[in-house]
Design a protein around this motif. Sequence first.
Motif, PDB file in Angstrom:
ATOM      1  N   PRO A  12       0.813  -1.468  -0.148  1.00 47.29           N
ATOM      2  CA  PRO A  12       0.037  -0.224  -0.290  1.00 47.29           C
ATOM      3  C   PRO A  12       1.143   1.207   0.238  1.00 47.29           C
ATOM      4  N   GLY A  13       2.038   1.420   0.231  1.00 44.61           N
ATOM      5  CA  GLY A  13       3.202   2.607   0.478  1.00 44.61           C
ATOM      6  C   GLY A  13       3.977   2.622  -1.114  1.00 44.61           C
ATOM      7  N   GLY A  14       4.096   1.179  -1.825  1.00 44.03           N
ATOM      8  CA  GLY A  14       5.175   1.535  -2.882  1.00 44.03           C
ATOM      9  C   GLY A  14       4.253   1.503  -4.242  1.00 44.03           C
ATOM     10  N   TYR A  15       2.604   1.087  -4.267  1.00 49.27           N
ATOM     11  CA  TYR A  15       1.420   1.180  -5.341  1.00 49.27           C
ATOM     12  C   TYR A  15       1.266   2.431  -5.395  1.00 49.27           C
ATOM     13  N   VAL A  16       0.811   2.833  -4.075  1.00 48.47           N
ATOM     14  CA  VAL A  16       0.452   4.284  -4.394  1.00 48.47           C
ATOM     15  C   VAL A  16       2.072   5.293  -4.712  1.00 48.47           C
ATOM     16  N   HIS A 318      -2.981   2.616   5.596  1.00 48.86           N
ATOM     17  CA  HIS A 318      -3.514   3.755   4.871  1.00 48.86           C
ATOM     18  C   HIS A 318      -2.123   5.166   5.576  1.00 48.86           C
ATOM     19  N   VAL A 319      -1.238   4.841   7.083  1.00 45.88           N
ATOM     20  CA  VAL A 319      -0.412   5.309   7.217  1.00 45.88           C
ATOM     21  C   VAL A 319       1.163   5.094   5.916  1.00 45.88           C
ATOM     22  N   GLU A 323       2.061   8.043   3.232  1.00 48.05           N
ATOM     23  CA  GLU A 323       3.770   8.782   3.368  1.00 48.05           C
ATOM     24  C   GLU A 323       4.007   8.426   1.735  1.00 48.05           C
ATOM     25  N   ALA A 324       3.627   7.569   1.244  1.00 46.55           N
ATOM     26  CA  ALA A 324       3.949   7.409  -0.177  1.00 46.55           C
ATOM     27  C   ALA A 324       3.382   8.604  -1.429  1.00 46.55           C
ATOM     28  N   ILE A 325       2.179   9.278  -0.436  1.00 45.51           N
ATOM     29  CA  ILE A 325       1.753  10.881  -1.483  1.00 45.51           C
ATOM     30  C   ILE A 325       2.855  11.670  -0.964  1.00 45.51           C
TER      31      ILE A 325
END
Length: 463
Positions: A12-16, A318-319, A323-325
Amino acid sequence: MYFDVIVLGSGPGGYVASIRAAQLGMKTALIERESLGGVCLNCGCIPTKSLLNTAKNLQKIRENKDLFGIKNPLEINFSKIISKSRQVVDTMKNGLSFLMKKNGIHVIYGNAKLKNGKKIEIFKNGEKFEECCASHIVIATGSRSKIDNKTIPQDGKKIIGYKEALSLTFLPKRIIIIGSGSVGLEFSYFYHSMGSKVTIIEQCSKLFPNGDEEISDQLKSSFDKRGIQCYVSSFVRGINCNNKEILVDIHTLDRDFSLEADIVISAIGTVSNIEFLGLEEVGVYTKKGFIVVDENYRTNVEGYYAIGDVIEGPSLAHVASHEAIVCIENIKGLNPQKIDYNNIPKCVYCLPEIASVGYTEREAREKGYQIKIGKFPFSALGKSVCDGNTEGFVKVIFDDQYDEWLGCHMIGNHVTDIISEVVVARKLEATNHEIITCIHPHPSLSESILEAIAHAYGKAIHL
């Protein structure tokens, strides 16, 4: 191959991060060693929620079968329940694959190794097959189950972690679960609902150790009532296996004893996936098993960034996504608003569900706040009574001096769906007066938040 941004890991961090980078016009590559979606999609958030939804439906029918006119005993097809959860995963993975193509993201499958000069070597089956480089490299390789081989020697068959627990081919009669964080609690509820005899071993003095004490007390009462055996202030001293069963040696405050089990699930936490990336070669600094970053997720080496479970902070999907964005928008020079880590909702999806944000009562007092507390039970809420789900309550904590909303903690059915109101209100620095004067729909679960705040300020109508 050259890219503006290369992201390691597709959780959820990487793909976002990949999608946001592509949206901002950057040529983007995503490197994944296993399956798109990472732990969250493949063996975490998504499949567990499918299983828990089945468990909740089953419990509702069992507890209300006379009301529904159901007389025949319910039979469980355990393999079909597991299969359904995998179908959900496949559907979501197909959707994610579509998003990669839609945004023009170059996906590479393999193990990444960082090299000087912002180069990345990619390996399959131990052999290098590709090399690429980028101006910016974002590390989002996530985490895995923590393994204590000395005390809890996982063999992947009888002593297992969360991955194996999601795909058992049989329903164990007796399960011991070590740890009562979100993973331990959710598996406890699921397997108990399926018919297994479940025992929880928790080293801390309460279930859900990081939660508000009243929430933990309510949860233990609920689990006790349902027949889930809970040992707190306890730990496993050793595990012995034979061909038929497992013998777990347990230490509590007042005695030592052993329990037999068919399966032991270790849910004692996670560790970051950083040790095989080559961080030492490029000079990225780590501390206590995490990559060290600043508030913009930059490491000590220019052009390298890290987000999600590989950095210190809450290990929540969700964190990582947010953080990715923030990380990508900083790379683009957009100066995004920094994350307030005290305003992150934390949810557990067992039954009763748990949702919380901000300080617990103890944390607020330890920080020196003079506080006002309000509570409202779901047993007094019309929507909950109509639904037949009256267990639990909402608890709010306010600063008495400045009316700051310090925290909110909920336990009950569907509370994970209403915690966002609190997150938004705290973000906007709403006062108790502003919430109380916002008209909430009736009947609805969201009324419980208004009622709890009214209770804190002596204005409760329905208590």
